[in-house]
Scaffold this motif. Sequence first.
Motif, PDB file in Angstrom:
ATOM      1  N   LEU A  31     -17.794  15.875  42.978  1.00  0.00           N
ATOM      2  CA  LEU A  31     -18.763  16.973  43.074  1.00  0.00           C
ATOM      3  C   LEU A  31     -18.998  17.292  44.735  1.00  0.00           C
ATOM      4  O   LEU A  31     -19.340  16.588  45.590  1.00  0.00           O
ATOM      5  CB  LEU A  31     -20.110  16.789  42.368  1.00  0.00           C
ATOM      6  CG  LEU A  31     -20.396  16.599  41.204  1.00  0.00           C
ATOM      7  CD1 LEU A  31     -19.369  15.447  40.431  1.00  0.00           C
ATOM      8  CD2 LEU A  31     -21.665  16.483  40.595  1.00  0.00           C
ATOM      9  N   ILE A  32     -19.080  18.711  44.647  1.00  0.00           N
ATOM     10  CA  ILE A  32     -19.773  19.125  46.108  1.00  0.00           C
ATOM     11  C   ILE A  32     -21.053  19.647  45.768  1.00  0.00           C
ATOM     12  O   ILE A  32     -20.817  20.879  45.058  1.00  0.00           O
ATOM     13  CB  ILE A  32     -18.813  19.960  46.967  1.00  0.00           C
ATOM     14  CG1 ILE A  32     -17.430  18.954  47.272  1.00  0.00           C
ATOM     15  CG2 ILE A  32     -19.403  20.499  48.320  1.00  0.00           C
ATOM     16  CD1 ILE A  32     -16.328  19.671  48.168  1.00  0.00           C
ATOM     17  N   ILE A  33     -22.237  19.543  46.206  1.00  0.00           N
ATOM     18  CA  ILE A  33     -23.267  20.106  45.879  1.00  0.00           C
ATOM     19  C   ILE A  33     -23.969  20.742  47.186  1.00  0.00           C
ATOM     20  O   ILE A  33     -24.200  20.063  48.367  1.00  0.00           O
ATOM     21  CB  ILE A  33     -24.394  19.257  45.258  1.00  0.00           C
ATOM     22  CG1 ILE A  33     -23.471  18.519  43.975  1.00  0.00           C
ATOM     23  CG2 ILE A  33     -25.538  19.892  44.801  1.00  0.00           C
ATOM     24  CD1 ILE A  33     -24.277  17.369  43.296  1.00  0.00           C
ATOM     25  N   ASP A  34     -24.585  21.919  46.927  1.00  0.00           N
ATOM     26  CA  ASP A  34     -25.454  22.294  48.033  1.00  0.00           C
ATOM     27  C   ASP A  34     -27.023  21.693  47.600  1.00  0.00           C
ATOM     28  O   ASP A  34     -27.614  22.455  47.032  1.00  0.00           O
ATOM     29  CB  ASP A  34     -25.745  23.729  48.062  1.00  0.00           C
ATOM     30  CG  ASP A  34     -26.687  24.548  49.138  1.00  0.00           C
ATOM     31  OD1 ASP A  34     -27.295  23.695  49.837  1.00  0.00           O
ATOM     32  OD2 ASP A  34     -26.612  25.646  49.317  1.00  0.00           O
ATOM     33  N   THR A  35     -27.066  20.495  48.108  1.00  0.00           N
ATOM     34  CA  THR A  35     -28.271  19.786  47.780  1.00  0.00           C
ATOM     35  C   THR A  35     -29.672  20.466  48.543  1.00  0.00           C
ATOM     36  O   THR A  35     -30.664  19.855  48.238  1.00  0.00           O
ATOM     37  CB  THR A  35     -28.038  18.295  48.127  1.00  0.00           C
ATOM     38  OG1 THR A  35     -27.787  17.959  49.202  1.00  0.00           O
ATOM     39  CG2 THR A  35     -27.113  17.718  47.339  1.00  0.00           C
ATOM     40  N   GLN A  36     -29.491  21.226  49.427  1.00  0.00           N
ATOM     41  CA  GLN A  36     -30.554  21.810  49.913  1.00  0.00           C
ATOM     42  C   GLN A  36     -31.084  23.106  49.024  1.00  0.00           C
ATOM     43  O   GLN A  36     -32.354  23.321  49.094  1.00  0.00           O
ATOM     44  CB  GLN A  36     -30.543  22.191  51.422  1.00  0.00           C
ATOM     45  CG  GLN A  36     -31.870  22.866  52.095  1.00  0.00           C
ATOM     46  CD  GLN A  36     -31.623  22.940  53.550  1.00  0.00           C
ATOM     47  OE1 GLN A  36     -30.923  22.075  54.046  1.00  0.00           O
ATOM     48  NE2 GLN A  36     -32.465  23.672  54.052  1.00  0.00           N
ATOM     49  N   ARG A  37     -30.104  23.436  48.354  1.00  0.00           N
ATOM     50  CA  ARG A  37     -30.535  24.518  47.433  1.00  0.00           C
ATOM     51  C   ARG A  37     -31.193  24.144  46.179  1.00  0.00           C
ATOM     52  O   ARG A  37     -32.111  24.574  45.569  1.00  0.00           O
ATOM     53  CB  ARG A  37     -29.314  25.712  47.239  1.00  0.00           C
ATOM     54  CG  ARG A  37     -29.428  26.547  46.273  1.00  0.00           C
ATOM     55  CD  ARG A  37     -27.942  27.342  46.192  1.00  0.00           C
ATOM     56  NE  ARG A  37     -28.042  27.971  45.135  1.00  0.00           N
ATOM     57  CZ  ARG A  37     -26.924  28.722  44.555  1.00  0.00           C
ATOM     58  NH1 ARG A  37     -26.000  29.006  45.457  1.00  0.00           N
ATOM     59  NH2 ARG A  37     -26.689  29.059  43.365  1.00  0.00           N
TER      60      ARG A  37
END
Length: 257
Positions: A170-176
Amino acid sequence: MGYIKSAALEETGYVVLDRYNQELDPQEWKDIEYVDWKSSGETQFAPLASAKGEIEVNGFWNHKPPRTDKDGVWIPSQVEKAPNLVRRAQEPGANVGRCRVIELQPNTYADCLYNLHQDDNNRLNPDGTGWVVRGFFNLTDDKDSFFVLRDNRTDPSVEYRIALPAGAQLIIDTQRLWHAATHLGTDPRYCLITSWESGPELDAYIEKHNGVSRVPNVEVPQDVLDAGQAEQTRRIAARAAYYAAKGKAEATAMSEA
Ligand SMILES: [Fe+2]
């Protein structure tokens, strides 16, 4: 000016890539060195790249001089033990910040909802450069476990639940997105987490591995979802009450001093 972001992550904030054939690789995560670091549950971390190439996992902004989560320094003793993990983190060719393996002890869906948090990947990140997102490569075969992603911590109306078998990528925008893992089972879960700078290299990597911005939600019985939500509400309220009482006690002590 704004940051450079991946169009592939725009819709939901995550992409799931093709599954990696984890079985072909040795279990390198068992050989590397871990340090205690509490983050969203009972966890330890084994850094592969850190702020100064030392075996520690603090945010780069907590070092001197403080800097953003880019240009991680590979740690020779760890790289030697985990060449395949390093190769995978470097495959996109995007700038790598922190790179580490997380060890997470088993928990419940309710724990996971309480653990939901946003990362601070872009602190001190200069405007006009690439937004930092994170890769999650599941290493252990956690067939019943799943990542939980929400737009809003306490609102279940947008909740993505993504399966975590060995080789899930997975690639996640973990700040969003608010995020945490539900890890059911008896053994710890291991996952490679890499901070990558968004840009053409990462976009090409997502395309090469057929990234998709939606996958079917892992199915969880409605009563478990409801009970988890109720428990999250209860724990958040209990924590707020604890700190309110503590603040009041501190204020009283100060006024008496
Ligand atoms: Fe996180």
